[in-house]
Design a protein around this motif. Structure first.
Motif, PDB file in Angstrom:
ATOM      1  N   ALA A 152    -102.957  13.779 -12.498  1.00 42.76           N
ATOM      2  CA  ALA A 152    -103.911  13.679 -11.336  1.00 42.76           C
ATOM      3  C   ALA A 152    -105.045  12.230 -11.213  1.00 42.76           C
ATOM      4  O   ALA A 152    -104.812  12.072 -10.325  1.00 42.76           O
ATOM      5  N   ILE A 153    -104.154  11.280 -12.018  1.00 46.14           N
ATOM      6  CA  ILE A 153    -105.804   9.400 -12.623  1.00 46.14           C
ATOM      7  C   ILE A 153    -104.765   8.978 -11.458  1.00 46.14           C
ATOM      8  O   ILE A 153    -105.080   8.596 -11.059  1.00 46.14           O
ATOM      9  N   PRO A 154    -103.294   8.715 -11.838  1.00 48.68           N
ATOM     10  CA  PRO A 154    -102.319   8.013 -11.029  1.00 48.68           C
ATOM     11  C   PRO A 154    -102.791   8.842  -9.648  1.00 48.68           C
ATOM     12  O   PRO A 154    -102.336   7.936  -8.461  1.00 48.68           O
ATOM     13  N   TRP A 155    -102.395   9.997  -9.461  1.00 53.20           N
ATOM     14  CA  TRP A 155    -102.593  10.175  -7.628  1.00 53.20           C
ATOM     15  C   TRP A 155    -104.121   9.568  -7.275  1.00 53.20           C
ATOM     16  O   TRP A 155    -104.091   8.862  -6.443  1.00 53.20           O
ATOM     17  N   LEU A 156    -104.699   9.815  -8.342  1.00 51.67           N
ATOM     18  CA  LEU A 156    -106.288   9.536  -7.366  1.00 51.67           C
ATOM     19  C   LEU A 156    -106.762   7.602  -7.348  1.00 51.67           C
ATOM     20  O   LEU A 156    -107.057   7.664  -6.353  1.00 51.67           O
ATOM     21  N   MET A 157    -105.659   7.437  -8.133  1.00 51.28           N
ATOM     22  CA  MET A 157    -105.969   5.837  -8.175  1.00 51.28           C
ATOM     23  C   MET A 157    -105.207   5.239  -7.150  1.00 51.28           C
ATOM     24  O   MET A 157    -105.865   4.792  -6.527  1.00 51.28           O
ATOM     25  N   THR A 158    -104.432   6.066  -6.869  1.00 51.52           N
ATOM     26  CA  THR A 158    -103.628   5.618  -5.771  1.00 51.52           C
ATOM     27  C   THR A 158    -104.116   5.619  -4.099  1.00 51.52           C
ATOM     28  O   THR A 158    -104.280   4.651  -3.318  1.00 51.52           O
ATOM     29  N   GLU A 159    -104.689   7.291  -4.299  1.00 53.61           N
ATOM     30  CA  GLU A 159    -105.698   7.106  -2.948  1.00 53.61           C
ATOM     31  C   GLU A 159    -107.055   6.593  -2.593  1.00 53.61           C
ATOM     32  O   GLU A 159    -107.187   6.923  -2.061  1.00 53.61           O
ATOM     33  N   ARG A 160    -107.476   6.510  -3.480  1.00 57.58           N
ATOM     34  CA  ARG A 160    -109.079   5.635  -3.838  1.00 57.58           C
ATOM     35  C   ARG A 160    -108.568   4.555  -4.319  1.00 57.58           C
ATOM     36  O   ARG A 160    -109.963   3.558  -4.457  1.00 57.58           O
ATOM     37  N   LYS A 161    -108.037   3.693  -4.114  1.00 59.28           N
ATOM     38  CA  LYS A 161    -107.693   2.450  -4.650  1.00 59.28           C
ATOM     39  C   LYS A 161    -108.389   1.786  -5.671  1.00 59.28           C
ATOM     40  O   LYS A 161    -109.549   1.237  -5.573  1.00 59.28           O
ATOM     41  N   ILE A 162    -108.625   3.006  -7.113  1.00 57.37           N
ATOM     42  CA  ILE A 162    -108.699   2.299  -8.254  1.00 57.37           C
ATOM     43  C   ILE A 162    -108.799   1.869  -9.150  1.00 57.37           C
ATOM     44  O   ILE A 162    -107.620   1.685  -9.325  1.00 57.37           O
ATOM     45  N   ARG A 163    -109.259   1.295  -9.701  1.00 58.26           N
ATOM     46  CA  ARG A 163    -108.596   0.118 -10.786  1.00 58.26           C
ATOM     47  C   ARG A 163    -109.578   0.147 -12.137  1.00 58.26           C
ATOM     48  O   ARG A 163    -108.600  -0.015 -13.231  1.00 58.26           O
ATOM     49  N   LYS A 164    -110.850   0.342 -12.339  1.00 59.60           N
ATOM     50  CA  LYS A 164    -111.707   0.342 -13.103  1.00 59.60           C
ATOM     51  C   LYS A 164    -112.310   1.557 -13.364  1.00 59.60           C
ATOM     52  O   LYS A 164    -112.885   2.088 -12.725  1.00 59.60           O
ATOM     53  N   TRP A 165    -112.395   1.909 -14.737  1.00 55.25           N
ATOM     54  CA  TRP A 165    -113.059   3.074 -15.223  1.00 55.25           C
ATOM     55  C   TRP A 165    -114.121   2.947 -16.520  1.00 55.25           C
ATOM     56  O   TRP A 165    -113.828   2.105 -17.002  1.00 55.25           O
ATOM     57  N   TYR A 166    -115.204   4.235 -16.184  1.00 48.74           N
ATOM     58  CA  TYR A 166    -116.168   3.952 -17.195  1.00 48.74           C
ATOM     59  C   TYR A 166    -115.852   5.458 -18.032  1.00 48.74           C
ATOM     60  O   TYR A 166    -115.694   6.301 -16.326  1.00 48.74           O
ATOM     61  N   LEU A 167    -115.717   6.485 -19.188  1.00 49.95           N
ATOM     62  CA  LEU A 167    -115.603   7.286 -19.338  1.00 49.95           C
ATOM     63  C   LEU A 167    -116.707   7.700 -20.237  1.00 49.95           C
ATOM     64  O   LEU A 167    -116.818   7.129 -21.309  1.00 49.95           O
ATOM     65  N   MET A 168    -116.779   8.942 -19.953  1.00 48.46           N
ATOM     66  CA  MET A 168    -118.004   9.372 -20.341  1.00 48.46           C
ATOM     67  C   MET A 168    -117.562  11.328 -20.757  1.00 48.46           C
ATOM     68  O   MET A 168    -117.405  11.682 -19.894  1.00 48.46           O
ATOM     69  N   GLY A 169    -118.329  11.211 -22.060  1.00 48.64           N
ATOM     70  CA  GLY A 169    -117.995  12.671 -22.664  1.00 48.64           C
ATOM     71  C   GLY A 169    -119.185  13.067 -23.529  1.00 48.64           C
ATOM     72  O   GLY A 169    -120.472  11.932 -23.938  1.00 48.64           O
ATOM     73  N   VAL A 221    -115.493   7.263 -12.669  1.00 47.72           N
ATOM     74  CA  VAL A 221    -115.866   7.351 -13.771  1.00 47.72           C
ATOM     75  C   VAL A 221    -115.078   8.646 -14.034  1.00 47.72           C
ATOM     76  O   VAL A 221    -115.070  10.216 -13.381  1.00 47.72           O
ATOM     77  N   LEU A 222    -114.595   9.270 -15.097  1.00 44.61           N
ATOM     78  CA  LEU A 222    -114.191  10.224 -15.937  1.00 44.61           C
ATOM     79  C   LEU A 222    -115.644  10.904 -16.616  1.00 44.61           C
ATOM     80  O   LEU A 222    -116.105   9.918 -17.327  1.00 44.61           O
ATOM     81  N   VAL A 223    -115.324  12.035 -16.140  1.00 41.67           N
ATOM     82  CA  VAL A 223    -116.774  13.153 -16.656  1.00 41.67           C
ATOM     83  C   VAL A 223    -116.102  14.479 -18.126  1.00 41.67           C
ATOM     84  O   VAL A 223    -115.521  14.807 -17.346  1.00 41.67           O
ATOM     85  N   SER A 224    -116.184  14.294 -18.571  1.00 39.35           N
ATOM     86  CA  SER A 224    -115.245  14.790 -19.605  1.00 39.35           C
ATOM     87  C   SER A 224    -116.900  15.389 -20.431  1.00 39.35           C
ATOM     88  O   SER A 224    -117.272  15.531 -21.974  1.00 39.35           O
ATOM     89  N   MET A 225    -117.821  16.311 -19.569  1.00 36.24           N
ATOM     90  CA  MET A 225    -118.973  16.833 -20.264  1.00 36.24           C
ATOM     91  C   MET A 225    -118.679  18.497 -20.135  1.00 36.24           C
ATOM     92  O   MET A 225    -118.042  18.833 -19.072  1.00 36.24           O
ATOM     93  N   VAL A 226    -119.432  19.102 -20.502  1.00 36.55           N
ATOM     94  CA  VAL A 226    -119.839  20.770 -20.631  1.00 36.55           C
ATOM     95  C   VAL A 226    -121.213  20.947 -20.057  1.00 36.55           C
ATOM     96  O   VAL A 226    -121.712  20.778 -20.562  1.00 36.55           O
ATOM     97  N   GLY A 227    -121.409  21.706 -18.782  1.00 33.81           N
ATOM     98  CA  GLY A 227    -122.379  22.345 -18.644  1.00 33.81           C
ATOM     99  C   GLY A 227    -122.960  22.325 -17.814  1.00 33.81           C
ATOM    100  O   GLY A 227    -122.864  20.982 -16.692  1.00 33.81           O
ATOM    101  N   GLY A 228    -124.256  22.310 -19.102  1.00 37.19           N
ATOM    102  CA  GLY A 228    -125.328  22.250 -18.154  1.00 37.19           C
ATOM    103  C   GLY A 228    -125.701  20.525 -18.802  1.00 37.19           C
ATOM    104  O   GLY A 228    -125.890  19.748 -18.559  1.00 37.19           O
ATOM    105  N   SER A 229    -124.645  19.627 -19.641  1.00 34.06           N
ATOM    106  CA  SER A 229    -124.660  18.214 -19.649  1.00 34.06           C
ATOM    107  C   SER A 229    -124.399  17.487 -18.829  1.00 34.06           C
ATOM    108  O   SER A 229    -124.794  16.774 -18.394  1.00 34.06           O
ATOM    109  N   SER A 230    -122.818  18.272 -17.723  1.00 36.12           N
ATOM    110  CA  SER A 230    -122.424  17.543 -17.270  1.00 36.12           C
ATOM    111  C   SER A 230    -123.404  17.907 -15.936  1.00 36.12           C
ATOM    112  O   SER A 230    -123.329  16.803 -14.937  1.00 36.12           O
ATOM    113  N   VAL A 231    -124.087  19.007 -15.610  1.00 35.36           N
ATOM    114  CA  VAL A 231    -124.893  19.307 -14.629  1.00 35.36           C
ATOM    115  C   VAL A 231    -126.099  18.080 -14.565  1.00 35.36           C
ATOM    116  O   VAL A 231    -126.261  17.251 -13.398  1.00 35.36           O
TER     117      VAL A 231
END
Length: 385
Positions: A152-169, A221-231
């Motif tokens: 999914a990540i390389p597909w989305l990077m190509t589809e949306r022209k993404i290069r720079k990421w921030y990761l939240m978890g 931004v990659l959101v690796s959060m669960v349930g209410g925290s993600s909401v």
């Protein structure tokens, strides 16, 4: 449909056209314990998970049970702390005679149950998880980070022209392991991670994190959060004015979480999972139709986590038939190559994990819309069988 034509047989069963008599059963009932989050932070998934378990049992019994034995469902609360959930499982196992366990709960509880069962009883763990579980007699039906993010990540990077990421978890094994895996996929696709951070489940103010994300100049931004925290995070993300400027993707954002986030806060939001309620295939549509016919229009919303319980029963049936046994010593070798067709599509077990379709969906004003399908993706796990 192939040999597990669950839609057709469920329709027959629900219509009452096929009601097995007690005399046809080969032996006494097979007690299967479903350990589900009936309370706690994941309690919102309890009703839909229980409904999926009930539907699976009805369908299995309508076509002769498992190895000729009528399946009897017992349910325990796994939304408790690990030690308490272990006591619930112990009572169902030793007290009520459960012979198989199907669990949809967090990884901490899974660890406690693996230690309790010690390979003595078949245990099917069904939700999204971080990978790496190789305990004897433990069969993993859930998606891994390798499945959800490597394609999914390389597909989305190509589809949306993404290069720079921030990761939240969330500061938890799943959030950390998911983001650790993502860093490799981002780098391989030519991207850069400019920041990552992890917050406890109890945090409900994300202003400082959002300010850092805003000032970092990232594209996604990659959101690796669960349930209410993600909401809470995703609602605040939109409130900060970032939804128009950055893409978000998560691997545990399903229909309930999206409803909590709110469609108005979900612009440029994607999710990568093994199941969405509106997958446009005959199998998925058939499952949804039977589910709502059985439980009514106001039934608990279908979602990846709840539907995974249904998949767990299908895999139990597939392995038991292949092994012609419910003993772990027979089921472990038989699990290799065990396969069935379910609401998600074709599913095959290798290394006690499953190869399955992965769907990337984008949030819209009407819910998720699947925009990309990756067929039969390997779990990336290497457990010895």
């Amino acid at each position: 449909m192939q040999r597990r034509a669950f839609v057709t047989t469920a329709s027959v069963a629900l219509a009452g056209a096929f009601q097995p008599m007690a005399s046809v059963w080969a032996a006494g009932p097979l007690k299967v314990a479903a350990l589900l989050p009936l309370s706690g932070p994941a309690g919102l998934f309890g009703p839909s998970s229980k409904a999926c378990a009930e539907l699976a049992v009805e369908q299995l019994n309508a076509r002769g049970g498992i190895l000729g034995r009528k399946v009897e469902l017992v349910v325990g609360d796994a939304g408790l702390p690990p030690a308490d959930a272990g006591q619930v499982a112990l009572k169902l196992w030793k007290g009520e005679g459960a012979q198989v366990f199907i669990g949809m709960h967090d990884s901490a509880v899974r660890g406690a149950l693996v230690g309790l069962f010690k390979g003595q009883v078949p245990y099917f763990y069904t939700p999204v998880y971080e990978g790496g579980e190789c305990a004897v007699g433990t069969y993993m039906n859930g998606e891994t980070p390798q499945q959800q993010l490597e394609p999914a990540i390389p597909w989305l990077m190509t589809e949306r022209k993404i290069r720079k990421w921030y990761l939240m978890g969330n500061d938890y094994i799943w959030g950390r392991n998911t983001n650790a895996a993502a860093k490799g996929y981002i780098a391989k696709a030519g991207g850069t991670v400019l920041g990552d951070e992890y917050v406890p489940f109890t945090v409900d103010n994300f202003d400082s994190s959002l300010a850092r994300i805003r000032d970092s100049g990232v594209d996604a931004v990659l959101v690796s959060m669960v349930g209410g925290s993600s909401v809470s995070f995703n609602r605040a993300f939109a409130g900060f004015g970032l939804a128009d400027k950055m893409v978000r993707i998560g691997s545990l954002i399903e229909e309930n979480t999206l409803a909590g986030i709110g469609f108005q806060n979900a612009k440029n939001l994607y999710s990568s999972m093994g199941y969405f309620a509106n997958i446009d295939t005959p199998a998925a549509k058939g499952f949804s139709n039977v589910y709502f016919k059985r439980f009514g229009e106001k039934a608990p919303a279908l979602n990846d986590l709840a539907e995974s319980v249904f998949e767990g029963f299908l895999m139990l049936d597939a392995i038991a038939k292949k092994a012609n046994s419910l003993k772990v010593a027979d089921m472990d070798p038989a699990s290799e190559g065990a396969t069935y067709d379910g609401p998600r599509g074709p599913v095959t077990m290798h290394a006690r994990h499953v190869d399955q379709n992965i769907y990337v969906a984008q949030a819209t004003d009407h819910g998720f819309r699947v925009v990309k399908t990756f067929p039969h993706v390997s779990s990336g796990q290497t457990c010895k069988v």
